[in-house]
Scaffold this active site. Structure first.
Site, PDB file in Angstrom:
ATOM      1  CE  LYS A   1      -1.301  -3.659   5.294  1.00  0.00           C
ATOM      2  NZ  LYS A   1      -1.711  -2.217   5.254  1.00  0.00           N
TER       3      LYS A   1
ATOM      4  CB  SER B   1      -7.534  -4.955  -4.888  1.00  0.00           C
ATOM      5  OG  SER B   1      -6.142  -5.205  -4.730  1.00  0.00           O
TER       6      SER B   1
ATOM      7  CB  CYS C   1     -16.434  -6.616  -1.530  1.00  0.00           C
ATOM      8  SG  CYS C   1     -16.990  -7.263   0.056  1.00  0.00           S
TER       9      CYS C   1
END
Length: 488
Positions: free
Chosen positions: A176, A229, A284
């Site tokens: 996905k 997240s 990140c």
């Protein structure tokens, strides 16, 4: 809007029109232009892909490992041939400048190169004599159908550390991609198919909550890799684990960079600018906080402010642009709210990126907030934007204490030429990936990528030997072979 192309899911080697009753716009964040629409697919479509992937796994897992590796090698060669096209797609839908996009494509290619080493990576262990006439061997086998949930900020690199390795090791895969950056995946699917991958081994289902929950709940899917997240990562880890799946969830970050008095001033400023404001801070491994020793602080910060104010902002496809947009208007508004919250809580805004002078797109300029303290919201939260917090410290020990107070522990960097300081930093800092005199300590594909504390949930990290362990399980065979009758 009627002429906007609607993307299709990729199931069993075919592009399949979604049954979704909702589509979302895919937007060029530099211009606001709608590029296409992506389906918010149904749970039933994910379940259909799982059935197909399970059927494909039965055959693909039996393909000889060297033959699987050749498919990955062919894929790698095609990626090289289409490198510029892939980079432009990344810039178009993500916004990062073309140079950064080319770098991301290269990192994706390197991940595929590593996966092409499957014949070596799949090797087990053996011991010829564990007792009289008894030997033992440890074999690796693929786990089955794997699900991947990828973020918007690295639409090529992150998926390419998921599905190529899993597939090279004999698994089938359902991905996905982010609904914000789905276009690149169309091209990757096309090239992987051209490389000779059989139908059903790799499937792509676009969507949101229903697709994520399907990946986490469908019993056919045995392992899940996630990057995103912290709140979503926690949910993915808890839900997937509760359903007895292997889960690796790489989540948030608040990376600290320590600048000591003996640091090379010019080199350090260059690295911090790139680490803090590159890719609009949407990575990140971005530098979010600088802790700088008092002795160098004034000179360092003066040079840093000047460099930040000279950064060229604009469309990443334009020559000379360093800083592109954040991904969406809501991210732009959220970032501005964080900046204003920092000022409200007492931080000093020395470089203000709220106004860029650009009339279209979702831009935030380089922003520096000084006199930050660890009780401020801007220090605690992952802002995920080109916003840098600065804290002055008396020494290295204080800098490490500041960094270690964060709930996140993805990466950390130090700028110094002092070997003792480097060793102290290495031993005392709480983070999974460390940099010495460089700004972004992202390791190569053959080393594990991931952090500690709230930056990671799981036991096996992405990339490196950990990824081989994550996508395989082991079978130990103990056998007795008597040599009776063969005596000399």
């Amino acid at each position: 809007m009627a002429d906007v192309r609607k993307l299709k899911n990729y199931i069993n080697g075919e592009w399949v029109e979604s049954k979704a009753d909702k589509y979302e716009d895919v937007i060029n964040p530099a211009t606001g232009e709608v590029l296409c629409q992506v389906p918010i697919s149904t749970r039933a479509e994910l379940d259909q892909a799982a059935v197909i992937a399970e059927q494909a796994f039965e055959k693909w897992s039996q393909v000889a490992v060297p033959r699987r590796a050749r498919v990955l090698f062919s894929f790698q060669q095609l990626l090289i041939q289409h490198k510029e096209e892939l980079a432009r797609l990344i810039t178009l839908e993500n916004g990062k400048n073309l140079s950064e996009a080319r770098g991301e494509v290269q990192r994706g290619i390197e991940n595929v190169e590593f996966a092409a080493g499957a014949p070596t990576l799949m090797m087990g262990d053996s011991l010829a004599s564990i007792a009289t006439d008894v030997e033992a061997a440890n074999y690796r086998y693929p786990v089955g159908v794997v699900g991947g949930i990828a973020p918007f900020n690295f639409p090529m690199m992150v998926p390419c550390w998921m599905f190529p390795m899993a597939i090279a090791l004999g698994n089938s895969f359902i991905l996905k991609p982010s609904e914000r950056t789905p276009l690149l995946m169309e091209k990757l699917v096309e090239l992987f198919s051209e490389a000779g991958l059989p139908k059903g081994v790799f499937n792509v289902v676009y969507g949101a909550h229903d697709v994520v929950n399907g990946i986490l709940e469908n019993e056919t899917i045995k392992a899940v890799s996630f990057v995103g997240s912290k709140p979503v990562g926690e949910y993915v880890y808890k839900t997937g684990s509760a359903n007895l799946k292997r889960v690796q969830a790489l989540t948030g970050a608040k990376n600290h960079t320590i600048v000591l008095n003996d640091a090379d001033l010019e080199d350090t400023v260059t690295n911090v600018i790139s680490a803090a404001f590159g890719s609009a801070g949407e990575r990140c491994m971005a530098c979010a906080v600088v802790t700088v020793e008092e002795g160098i602080a004034d000179d360092f910060l003066a040079a840093l402010r000047t460099a930040a104010q000279n950064v060229k902002i604009g469309n990443g496809l334009d020559d000379g642009v360093f800083l592109g947009p954040v991904i969406r208007e809501e991210n732009q508004k959220r970032t501005i709210a964080y900046i204003e919250k920092g000022v409200e809580e007492g931080a000093k805004l020395t470089v203000d990126g709220r106004e860029t002078g650009l009339s279209e797109g979702y831009f935030v300029g380089p922003t520096i907030l000084e006199d930050v303290t660890t009780d401020m919201t801007i220090w605690k939260d992952e802002i995920f934007a080109p916003v840098l917090s600065v804290i002055r410290v008396k020494n290295l020990q204080e800098a490490v204490r500041v960094a270690n107070q964060s709930e996140f522990a993805n990466g950390a960097c130090i700028f110094t030429n002092n070997a003792k300081a480097i060793r102290y930093f290495r031993e005392k800092i709480d983070a999974g990936m460390l940099g010495v005199n460089l700004g972004v300590p992202a390791p190569m594909a053959f080393f594990p990528f991931s952090g500690w504390k709230s930056s990671f949930y799981g036991t096996l990290h992405a990339n490196g030997k950990d990824s081989v362990d994550f996508y395989t399980h082991k079978k130990v065979v103990t056998a007795r072979y008597s040599l009776k009758g063969y005596e000399e």
